[in-house]
Design a protein around this motif. Structure first.
Motif, PDB file in Angstrom:
ATOM      1  N   UNK A  95      42.299  19.570   5.105  1.00 49.71           N
ATOM      2  CA  UNK A  95      43.736  19.273   5.016  1.00 49.71           C
ATOM      3  C   UNK A  95      43.994  17.800   5.359  1.00 49.71           C
ATOM      4  N   UNK A  96      45.001  17.222   4.734  1.00 53.04           N
ATOM      5  CA  UNK A  96      45.308  15.804   4.915  1.00 53.04           C
ATOM      6  C   UNK A  96      45.427  15.428   6.393  1.00 53.04           C
ATOM      7  N   UNK A  97      46.106  16.246   7.172  1.00 48.83           N
ATOM      8  CA  UNK A  97      46.301  15.940   8.590  1.00 48.83           C
ATOM      9  C   UNK A  97      44.962  15.863   9.318  1.00 48.83           C
ATOM     10  N   UNK A  98      44.035  16.738   8.970  1.00 49.25           N
ATOM     11  CA  UNK A  98      42.702  16.728   9.581  1.00 49.25           C
ATOM     12  C   UNK A  98      41.913  15.498   9.142  1.00 49.25           C
ATOM     13  N   UNK A  99      42.075  15.114   7.875  1.00 45.20           N
ATOM     14  CA  UNK A  99      41.408  13.923   7.336  1.00 45.20           C
ATOM     15  C   UNK A  99      41.856  12.695   8.118  1.00 45.20           C
ATOM     16  N   UNK A 100      43.162  12.551   8.298  1.00 43.82           N
ATOM     17  CA  UNK A 100      43.712  11.410   9.031  1.00 43.82           C
ATOM     18  C   UNK A 100      43.277  11.446  10.493  1.00 43.82           C
ATOM     19  N   UNK A 101      43.302  12.618  11.094  1.00 42.63           N
ATOM     20  CA  UNK A 101      42.895  12.743  12.504  1.00 42.63           C
ATOM     21  C   UNK A 101      41.437  12.314  12.681  1.00 42.63           C
ATOM     22  N   UNK A 102      40.576  12.703  11.769  1.00 41.80           N
ATOM     23  CA  UNK A 102      39.163  12.309  11.851  1.00 41.80           C
ATOM     24  C   UNK A 102      39.018  10.795  11.727  1.00 41.80           C
ATOM     25  N   UNK A 103      39.776  10.216  10.811  1.00 37.77           N
ATOM     26  CA  UNK A 103      39.732   8.752  10.648  1.00 37.77           C
ATOM     27  C   UNK A 103      40.194   8.052  11.923  1.00 37.77           C
ATOM     28  N   UNK A 104      41.230   8.568  12.540  1.00 36.62           N
ATOM     29  CA  UNK A 104      41.747   7.971  13.782  1.00 36.62           C
ATOM     30  C   UNK A 104      40.763   8.124  14.940  1.00 36.62           C
ATOM     31  N   UNK A 105      39.891   9.118  14.852  1.00 36.39           N
ATOM     32  CA  UNK A 105      38.866   9.303  15.876  1.00 36.39           C
ATOM     33  C   UNK A 105      37.663   8.386  15.647  1.00 36.39           C
ATOM     34  N   UNK A 130      42.236  12.567  -4.323  1.00 40.29           N
ATOM     35  CA  UNK A 130      43.281  13.577  -4.502  1.00 40.29           C
ATOM     36  C   UNK A 130      44.478  13.255  -3.628  1.00 40.29           C
ATOM     37  N   UNK A 131      44.242  12.918  -2.365  1.00 43.84           N
ATOM     38  CA  UNK A 131      45.356  12.618  -1.468  1.00 43.84           C
ATOM     39  C   UNK A 131      46.067  11.321  -1.857  1.00 43.84           C
ATOM     40  N   UNK A 132      45.341  10.353  -2.358  1.00 41.47           N
ATOM     41  CA  UNK A 132      45.977   9.132  -2.876  1.00 41.47           C
ATOM     42  C   UNK A 132      46.873   9.492  -4.063  1.00 41.47           C
ATOM     43  N   UNK A 133      46.344  10.308  -4.984  1.00 45.50           N
ATOM     44  CA  UNK A 133      47.123  10.724  -6.154  1.00 45.50           C
ATOM     45  C   UNK A 133      48.364  11.526  -5.773  1.00 45.50           C
ATOM     46  N   UNK A 134      48.293  12.216  -4.638  1.00 44.79           N
ATOM     47  CA  UNK A 134      49.438  12.991  -4.167  1.00 44.79           C
ATOM     48  C   UNK A 134      50.469  12.113  -3.454  1.00 44.79           C
ATOM     49  N   UNK A 135      50.138  10.837  -3.284  1.00 44.56           N
ATOM     50  CA  UNK A 135      51.081   9.907  -2.661  1.00 44.56           C
ATOM     51  C   UNK A 135      50.921   9.750  -1.168  1.00 44.56           C
ATOM     52  N   UNK A 136      49.879  10.344  -0.588  1.00 44.36           N
ATOM     53  CA  UNK A 136      49.646  10.188   0.836  1.00 44.36           C
ATOM     54  C   UNK A 136      49.103   8.794   1.119  1.00 44.36           C
ATOM     55  N   UNK A 137      49.396   8.303   2.304  1.00 44.17           N
ATOM     56  CA  UNK A 137      48.955   6.974   2.706  1.00 44.17           C
ATOM     57  C   UNK A 137      47.804   7.080   3.702  1.00 44.17           C
ATOM     58  N   UNK A 138      46.898   6.149   3.614  1.00 41.33           N
ATOM     59  CA  UNK A 138      45.794   6.059   4.564  1.00 41.33           C
ATOM     60  C   UNK A 138      45.911   4.804   5.402  1.00 41.33           C
ATOM     61  N   UNK A 139      47.058   4.145   5.314  1.00 36.43           N
ATOM     62  CA  UNK A 139      47.294   2.946   6.116  1.00 36.43           C
ATOM     63  C   UNK A 139      47.898   3.330   7.444  1.00 36.43           C
ATOM     64  N   UNK A 140      47.586   2.572   8.474  1.00 37.11           N
ATOM     65  CA  UNK A 140      48.180   2.825   9.790  1.00 37.11           C
ATOM     66  C   UNK A 140      49.692   2.665   9.696  1.00 37.11           C
TER      67      UNK A 140
END
Length: 141
Positions: A95-105, A130-140
């Motif tokens: 899930x996107x939230x888990x992906x971001x949490x792992x990156x932050x760790x 997929x998450x980029x295509x869905x419009x999610x951001x990976x920037x802080x």
């Protein structure tokens, strides 16, 4: 999500999983004319947990969404159904939230994320796309 959790989804929804000989693709799913789904995983896949997990999630995506293509129709786009199955898999096992949490760790390299989520590195790339295509951001933020 673990492979056994994916097996639970398949069992809950009445989708049998068979270990068969399909070394070229690693896995396959079919839907009968009656709407029943079946998943086949290559019999040698059990020795590669990350690959098994990704294949099972992808094939479940086909079954859960009815994302099957008609090879006899020249108007059906295979990549559309494959993308939908990958998207379902990504949203369920990373899930996107888990992906971001792992990156932050501090898990920022694809190989690190693959180990963290127990998936293939290729699946990390697809999940990110997929998450980029869905419009999610990976920037802080």
């Amino acid at each position: 999500m673990k492979t056994c959790d994916l097996c639970d989804i398949a069992e809950r929804d009445g989708i049998p999983i068979y270990y068969i000989n399909c070394p070229q693709s690693g896995s396959i799913s079919i839907m009968t004319d009656e709407g029943e789904c079946f998943i086949g995983l290559d019999e040698r896949i059990e020795d590669d947990e990350p690959f098994e997990k990704v294949c099972l999630a992808h094939e479940l995506g086909h079954c859960e969404l009815g994302a099957f293509y008609n090879r006899y129709s020249r108007f059906d786009v295979v990549s559309k159904h494959e993308y939908r199955a990958d998207k379902w898999a990504a949203q369920h096992i990373i899930p996107y939230e888990d992906f971001i949490a792992a990156c932050r760790q501090g898990y920022t390299e694809p190989w690190q994320l693959a180990e963290y989520f127990d998936v293939t590195e290729d699946f990390i790339y697809r999940t990110h796309e997929i998450y980029i295509n869905m419009g999610y951001s990976f920037l802080e933020e």
